[in-house]
Write a protein that holds these residues in place. Sequence first.
Motif, PDB file in Angstrom:
ATOM      1  N   UNK A  71       2.093  -0.255 -11.682  1.00  0.00           N
ATOM      2  CA  UNK A  71       0.973   0.247 -12.499  1.00  0.00           C
ATOM      3  C   UNK A  71      -0.097   0.845 -11.580  1.00  0.00           C
ATOM      4  N   UNK A  72      -0.314   0.195 -10.426  1.00  0.00           N
ATOM      5  CA  UNK A  72      -1.308   0.707  -9.470  1.00  0.00           C
ATOM      6  C   UNK A  72      -0.919   2.109  -8.997  1.00  0.00           C
ATOM      7  N   UNK A  73       0.387   2.340  -8.896  1.00  0.00           N
ATOM      8  CA  UNK A  73       0.851   3.667  -8.468  1.00  0.00           C
ATOM      9  C   UNK A  73       0.393   4.734  -9.478  1.00  0.00           C
ATOM     10  N   UNK A  74       0.467   4.397 -10.746  1.00  0.00           N
ATOM     11  CA  UNK A  74       0.008   5.341 -11.783  1.00  0.00           C
ATOM     12  C   UNK A  74      -1.504   5.558 -11.657  1.00  0.00           C
ATOM     13  N   UNK A  75      -2.239   4.477 -11.400  1.00  0.00           N
ATOM     14  CA  UNK A  75      -3.708   4.598 -11.312  1.00  0.00           C
ATOM     15  C   UNK A  75      -4.110   5.390 -10.074  1.00  0.00           C
ATOM     16  N   UNK A  76      -3.342   5.221  -8.983  1.00  0.00           N
ATOM     17  CA  UNK A  76      -3.665   5.944  -7.745  1.00  0.00           C
ATOM     18  C   UNK A  76      -3.496   7.449  -7.948  1.00  0.00           C
ATOM     19  N   UNK A  77      -2.783   7.824  -8.987  1.00  0.00           N
ATOM     20  CA  UNK A  77      -2.611   9.252  -9.295  1.00  0.00           C
ATOM     21  C   UNK A  77      -3.634   9.717 -10.318  1.00  0.00           C
ATOM     22  N   UNK A 126       0.836  -1.207   0.000  1.00  0.00           N
ATOM     23  CA  UNK A 126       0.000   0.000   0.000  1.00  0.00           C
ATOM     24  C   UNK A 126       0.870   1.257   0.000  1.00  0.00           C
ATOM     25  N   UNK A 127       1.911   1.265   0.826  1.00  0.00           N
ATOM     26  CA  UNK A 127       2.779   2.451   0.898  1.00  0.00           C
ATOM     27  C   UNK A 127       3.474   2.697  -0.433  1.00  0.00           C
ATOM     28  N   UNK A 128       3.828   1.604  -1.123  1.00  0.00           N
ATOM     29  CA  UNK A 128       4.466   1.774  -2.424  1.00  0.00           C
ATOM     30  C   UNK A 128       3.490   2.311  -3.466  1.00  0.00           C
ATOM     31  N   UNK A 129       2.226   1.902  -3.363  1.00  0.00           N
ATOM     32  CA  UNK A 129       1.243   2.379  -4.351  1.00  0.00           C
ATOM     33  C   UNK A 129       1.052   3.887  -4.214  1.00  0.00           C
ATOM     34  N   UNK A 130       1.022   4.384  -2.981  1.00  0.00           N
ATOM     35  CA  UNK A 130       0.728   5.818  -2.794  1.00  0.00           C
ATOM     36  C   UNK A 130       1.996   6.670  -2.685  1.00  0.00           C
ATOM     37  N   UNK A 131       3.157   6.015  -2.815  1.00  0.00           N
ATOM     38  CA  UNK A 131       4.429   6.717  -2.620  1.00  0.00           C
ATOM     39  C   UNK A 131       4.506   8.004  -3.450  1.00  0.00           C
ATOM     40  N   UNK A 132       4.794   9.097  -2.778  1.00  0.00           N
ATOM     41  CA  UNK A 132       4.913  10.384  -3.461  1.00  0.00           C
ATOM     42  C   UNK A 132       3.585  11.062  -3.697  1.00  0.00           C
ATOM     43  N   UNK A 133       2.503  10.394  -3.300  1.00  0.00           N
ATOM     44  CA  UNK A 133       1.157  10.910  -3.565  1.00  0.00           C
ATOM     45  C   UNK A 133       0.267  10.620  -2.354  1.00  0.00           C
ATOM     46  N   UNK A 134       0.891  10.600  -1.162  1.00  0.00           N
ATOM     47  CA  UNK A 134       0.172  10.170   0.040  1.00  0.00           C
ATOM     48  C   UNK A 134      -0.945  11.158   0.363  1.00  0.00           C
ATOM     49  N   UNK A 135      -2.184  10.639   0.553  1.00  0.00           N
ATOM     50  CA  UNK A 135      -3.271  11.545   0.931  1.00  0.00           C
ATOM     51  C   UNK A 135      -2.997  12.130   2.315  1.00  0.00           C
ATOM     52  N   UNK A 136      -3.288  13.412   2.464  1.00  0.00           N
ATOM     53  CA  UNK A 136      -3.001  14.084   3.746  1.00  0.00           C
ATOM     54  C   UNK A 136      -4.281  14.629   4.353  1.00  0.00           C
ATOM     55  N   UNK A 177      -5.913   0.300  -2.097  1.00  0.00           N
ATOM     56  CA  UNK A 177      -6.818  -0.829  -2.339  1.00  0.00           C
ATOM     57  C   UNK A 177      -7.650  -0.600  -3.598  1.00  0.00           C
ATOM     58  N   UNK A 178      -8.104   0.644  -3.759  1.00  0.00           N
ATOM     59  CA  UNK A 178      -8.915   0.949  -4.942  1.00  0.00           C
ATOM     60  C   UNK A 178      -8.106   0.750  -6.231  1.00  0.00           C
ATOM     61  N   UNK A 179      -6.862   1.229  -6.211  1.00  0.00           N
ATOM     62  CA  UNK A 179      -6.023   1.099  -7.417  1.00  0.00           C
ATOM     63  C   UNK A 179      -5.743  -0.377  -7.713  1.00  0.00           C
ATOM     64  N   UNK A 180      -5.442  -1.156  -6.672  1.00  0.00           N
ATOM     65  CA  UNK A 180      -5.146  -2.584  -6.882  1.00  0.00           C
ATOM     66  C   UNK A 180      -6.390  -3.314  -7.369  1.00  0.00           C
ATOM     67  N   UNK A 181      -7.555  -2.931  -6.809  1.00  0.00           N
ATOM     68  CA  UNK A 181      -8.830  -3.529  -7.240  1.00  0.00           C
ATOM     69  C   UNK A 181      -9.084  -3.285  -8.720  1.00  0.00           C
ATOM     70  N   UNK A 182      -8.820  -2.061  -9.147  1.00  0.00           N
ATOM     71  CA  UNK A 182      -9.061  -1.736 -10.555  1.00  0.00           C
ATOM     72  C   UNK A 182      -8.223  -2.620 -11.460  1.00  0.00           C
ATOM     73  N   UNK A 183      -7.043  -2.988 -10.973  1.00  0.00           N
ATOM     74  CA  UNK A 183      -6.162  -3.840 -11.769  1.00  0.00           C
ATOM     75  C   UNK A 183      -6.521  -5.315 -11.671  1.00  0.00           C
ATOM     76  N   UNK A 233      -4.623   6.459   2.756  1.00  0.00           N
ATOM     77  CA  UNK A 233      -3.580   5.878   1.887  1.00  0.00           C
ATOM     78  C   UNK A 233      -3.963   4.447   1.534  1.00  0.00           C
ATOM     79  N   UNK A 234      -4.377   3.730   2.551  1.00  0.00           N
ATOM     80  CA  UNK A 234      -4.716   2.332   2.340  1.00  0.00           C
ATOM     81  C   UNK A 234      -5.907   2.195   1.391  1.00  0.00           C
ATOM     82  N   UNK A 235      -6.924   3.061   1.615  1.00  0.00           N
ATOM     83  CA  UNK A 235      -8.113   3.005   0.744  1.00  0.00           C
ATOM     84  C   UNK A 235      -7.734   3.284  -0.712  1.00  0.00           C
TER      85      UNK A 235
END
Length: 528
Positions: free
Chosen positions: A152-158, A98-108, A123-129, A118-120
Motif C-alpha cells: 500500500x505504501x508503494x501506491x502512496x509513494x506514487x 524502502x527499496x520495495x516501496x519505491x520500486x519502479x518509481x525511484x527518485x533520480x 519513510x514518508x509513505x510508511x509514516x502516512x500509513x 528513495x529512503x525519504x
Amino acid sequence: MSGPWFEASGLHKQFGSMVAISEADLTLRAGEVRGVVGPNGAGKSTLMQLVAGSLTPEHGEMRIDGAPVAFRRPADAIAAGIALVPQEMRLAPNLSVADNVVLGNEPRRYGWVSARRSRQLAERALDRLGARLDPDAAVTSLSPVDRRLVMVARALARDARLVILDEPTAALAPQEAGAILDAVRAIAGTGVTFLYVSHRFDDIEQVADAVTGVRDARVVADLPKDKINRATLVSLVSPVDELSHAVPPRPAAAAVAGSTVLAVDDLTGGPLQGVSFRVASGEIVGIAGLSGSGADEVMAMVAGIDPRTGGVVSVREKILPSGDRVRAVRAGVAYVPGNRTLAVLPNHDVRSNVSISNLPAYGKWGVPAPQRETATVLELTAAVQLEGALSRPISSLSGGNQQKAVFARWMARDCAALLLHDPTAGVDVRARAEIHQRVRELAATGMAVLVVTTDLPELIELCDRVLVLDRGALVASLPGDGLTESAVLAAMVSAPLDAAPLPAPLEVAPSSAPLGSAPLNDQNGRRS
Ligand SMILES: Nc1ncnc2c1ncn2[C@@H]1O[C@H](COP(=O)(O)OP(=O)(O)OP(=O)(O)O)[C@@H](O)[C@H]1O
C-alpha cells in the motif's frame, strides 16, 4: 468529502465471446472508501483492472476532474494518480522495505537513483500509513500484514489519488486485518480515494462509505453508508430467496466418535515447539493463530510439503516420512493450500485441474475413460457451484472460481485426512456455504479434517474443536459448541479482549518439550 473527481461510464470488456463487465458506471469522491462486492466471477477484478489501466475497455469512458482519460497500460493510470494493489504479494524478496516501496518509481538525481531521496520517500509513505517498519529491513523478514502495508505504501509513494485494494485482508487474522482497515481510514481522511474489493463483509461494514455491487457482469447496486449491513451485502452476492442457504447454521453437535485418523506428536521445526494433537474420524479440527504462530507450518509439515526437524506424524497409524508429499498423498492426505497459485495447473483446463487427484479412477487397465472423468468432474464442480465449460483454461477463471476448482479436486478422492488452508479465501458467501456443507459431508464419511484459516467465523461455523497456537506452542483447545470469535481471539493473543466469558481452555501445552518425550494428547486434544 468533496464532489466526484473520477467518473466512469459504460465500461465494457469481454474476452472472446465472454462478457466480463458491461455498461459499468462508477463515480468516486475524494476521500471516499468504496467497497466493491459481488459473487465470484461477477466482473469485479475486470472492472478494477479497467480503472487501473491493466485492461483496456472495448468501449466506455473515464473522466478525471471532468476531462476524458484513456489508459493503455498501468503506467498511464499511475501517471493519472491511480494505483492497483493486487491480491497476490508482488514484492522483490532481495530488496529492503524502502527499496520495495519505491520500486519502479525511484527518485533520480542527474539520471542516477538517489538512495537518500528513495529512503525519504519510503519513510514518508510508511509514516502516512502509520506503519512502524524499519526501512532497511529485508522485506522477507516482515509478517504478512507488514508486507501488505509495504504494497500500500508503494501506491502512496506514487502520490496515488485512487488506491485500488483487491482482497487486502484475504489471508490475515482479524487484528492484522484491523491494521489495514485503520490505515485505509486514516489515509482516506487525507483525501485519498479507495476502491476496496472484498468478500469479507466485516471489513466492508467497518471501512466502506458506500458499496458498489457487481453481479453477472453488471453494476447492480450503489449502496450509501446507511444501507451497508450484513443482509444487504449478502443479498448482493446471493438472491434474497437464498439468504438462509447462504449463512447455514453450524450443526448443534457434530457426531465425533471415531477413532484417531491423524496423530501429530511433538512436532518441531520452524517456530514449532513440540506440538501434539489428534484428529478423529469424522472430526473437523481448526487451528487458529496470528502470523508467526506456527499454524501454517503445522499444515505444511503434516501435508509433507515442509520437512520437520522432530516429532511424528501418522495417518491411520502409519508414520509419514518427513517432507515427502508423494508418500503423504499415498497415505491419504489431501491438501488444499491457501495460496491457490501453488495448486492450479495454469496451462490446463478446468477438467484436468479437478480430475488430476484421482486419474486412475477414470480408466481401466490403463485405458482412459473420458466419459467417466467428465461425469465425475461435472458432479464435483456442480457441488461447489462452479459453472461454465470444463474445457476452459483454468487461468481464465476468476480467482474465487479457481479456488473452488482446487477444492473440488480433492473431493474426487477417497482420503483419510483432508487438510484445508484458508479454504474459502476469495470465495463468495454462497459458494462458501456450499464448501462448508461439502466439508461436513466429507467428515461424515469418516475423514479427519484439519482446517487452518485466518477467517474466524469460518472456524466457528465449521469446526468441532479449535486448537490455538501462539509462538509455536499449542496454548488452547476450545470446544466448537458455543465458541465465539472473541474467545478464539482472546486465546490467540493469550489475553481476554472483551468482557465475553471465555470457555475454559481444555489444554495448555508447555512451551517446549524434549524431542520424543512429550506426553500424547488424547482424542480431544487433552494431554495425558
Ligand atoms: N483473461 C481472461 N480470459 C478469459 N476470461 C476471463 C479472463 N479474466 C476474467 N475472465 C472471466 O471474466 C469473468 C469475470 O472475472 P473477474 O475476475 O472480473 O471476476 P471477479 O468478480 O473478480 O471474481 P472473484 O471474486 O472470484 O475474484 C469471469 O467469468 C472470468 O472467468
